[in-house]
Write an enzyme that holds these catalytic residues in place. Structure first.
Site, PDB file in Angstrom:
ATOM      1  CD  GLU A  83      -0.457  -5.661   8.851  1.00 28.70           C
ATOM      2  OE1 GLU A  83       0.218  -4.658   9.025  1.00 28.70           O
ATOM      3  OE2 GLU A  83      -0.716  -6.110   7.721  1.00 28.70           O
ATOM      4  N   GLY A 139       4.462   3.446   9.690  1.00 28.78           N
ATOM      5  CA  GLY A 139       5.409   4.249  10.472  1.00 28.78           C
ATOM      6  C   GLY A 139       5.051   5.727  10.323  1.00 28.78           C
ATOM      7  CD  GLU A 198       2.341  -3.836   2.765  1.00 27.73           C
ATOM      8  OE1 GLU A 198       1.852  -2.922   3.474  1.00 27.73           O
ATOM      9  OE2 GLU A 198       3.339  -4.487   3.114  1.00 27.73           O
ATOM     10  CG  ASP A 240       7.240   2.035  12.913  1.00 24.72           C
ATOM     11  OD1 ASP A 240       7.851   2.836  12.194  1.00 24.72           O
ATOM     12  OD2 ASP A 240       6.476   1.152  12.444  1.00 24.72           O
TER      13      ASP A 240
END
Ligand code: SAH
Length: 259
Positions: free
Chosen positions: A15, A81, A198, A221
């Site tokens: 990331e 997500g 997180e 997703d």
């Protein structure tokens, strides 16, 4: 006024890979099995780190950034997500309120109440939201992503005209890959538009130490049964590039930021 020191954090190496390479005067410091890169980005003192995944990893990393490195603000970039049907893979969410969806001390406290702080969520300052909106808006409007992600990759993930959303995020130590769970969180936390692992931990520590924070998430997703299928490839080929560009633009525009 204390010198501005910006913390830049991601949960997975992909990331924020390469972001540490933007630093000048770069130094590497290893603490608690994490590598913190210090230096300057566009002349501004910065510290780049990968927290690893989950609330504990994120909390200890942000605490270290604050206490050991003296950061005065934080920007986090990563993936999430989708819970809201309005979100598509490739869209970007700037988090407003952060809930911990796995916090449940009933019957002593209400579901989702953060024990002994008496709050249910942690919130990003309005001025930070506005600045992030400007940066991400520029990234999307000027089609920066077409310059950094190949059209093959964009087509593969069906990314055509990604949009920007400002909304609430729920975090917890679970990867959502199940439609039932997704429906449950929709019912329990109506305003939440995406989930990750997180953000709310980072937000809690920042709240406790009065450190302003911005958390930006690219939708990887739909938090359903297919969530894991293209995940590694999305992170590798798309999300890492989004993060890089967003961080570059964030630092290029800092002069215009009103804080
Ligand atoms: N299989 C991956 C696991 C990543 S966990 C691996 O082997 O590396 C997912 C990471 O992306 C977390 O850091 C979380 O913040 C974010 N995330 C993306 N989609 C998510 C989802 N559907 N549920 C929870 N977290 C998600």
């Amino acid at each position: 006024m204390a010198e501005r020191i910006i913390g830049i954090m991601g949960a997975m190496p992909e990331e924020i890979r390469n972001i540490n390479e933007l630093l000048t005067e770069r130094k590497e410091i290893i603490l608690g099995r994490r590598t913190y890169y210090t230096g300057r980005l566009n002349g501004v003192r910065s510290v780049v780190v990968v927290s690893r995944i989950g609330k504990v990893a994120a909390a200890v990393t942000i605490t270290t950034l604050i206490l050991e490195f003296g950061i005065t603000e934080l920007i986090f970039t990563g993936v999430a997500g989708a819970i809201s049907p309005d979100l598509e893979v490739g869209d970007i969410v700037i988090g407003r309120r952060f809930y911990q969806h796995d916090m449940d001390a009933r019957p002593i406290m209400k579901q989702f109440e953060i024990p002994l702080l008496g709050v249910f969520y942690f919130e990003t300052e309005e001025s930070r939201l506005q600045y992030a909106q400007r940066v991400v808006g520029e990234f999307l409007e000027n089609k920066h992503l077409h310059a950094v992600v190949s059209s093959e990759e964009l087509n593969r993930f069906n990314i055509h005209a990604p949009t920007l959303h400002i909304g609430d995020i729920a975090s917890g130590d679970q990867f959502f890959s199940d439609s039932d769970k997704k429906q449950r969180i929709k019912k329990e936390l109506h305003s939440v538009i995406c989930v990750e692992m997180e953000g709310a931990a980072v937000a809690q520590v920042c709240f406790e130490y009065h450190i302003p924070f911005t958390i930006i998430r690219t939708i990887s997703d739909a938090a359903d049964e297919n969530a894991g299928i293209d995940f590694p490839s999305f992170i590798e080929n798309v999300a890492s590039k989004y993060s890089m560009e967003i961080i570059k633009l964030y630092f290029q525009n800092l002069d215009a930021q009103l804080i």
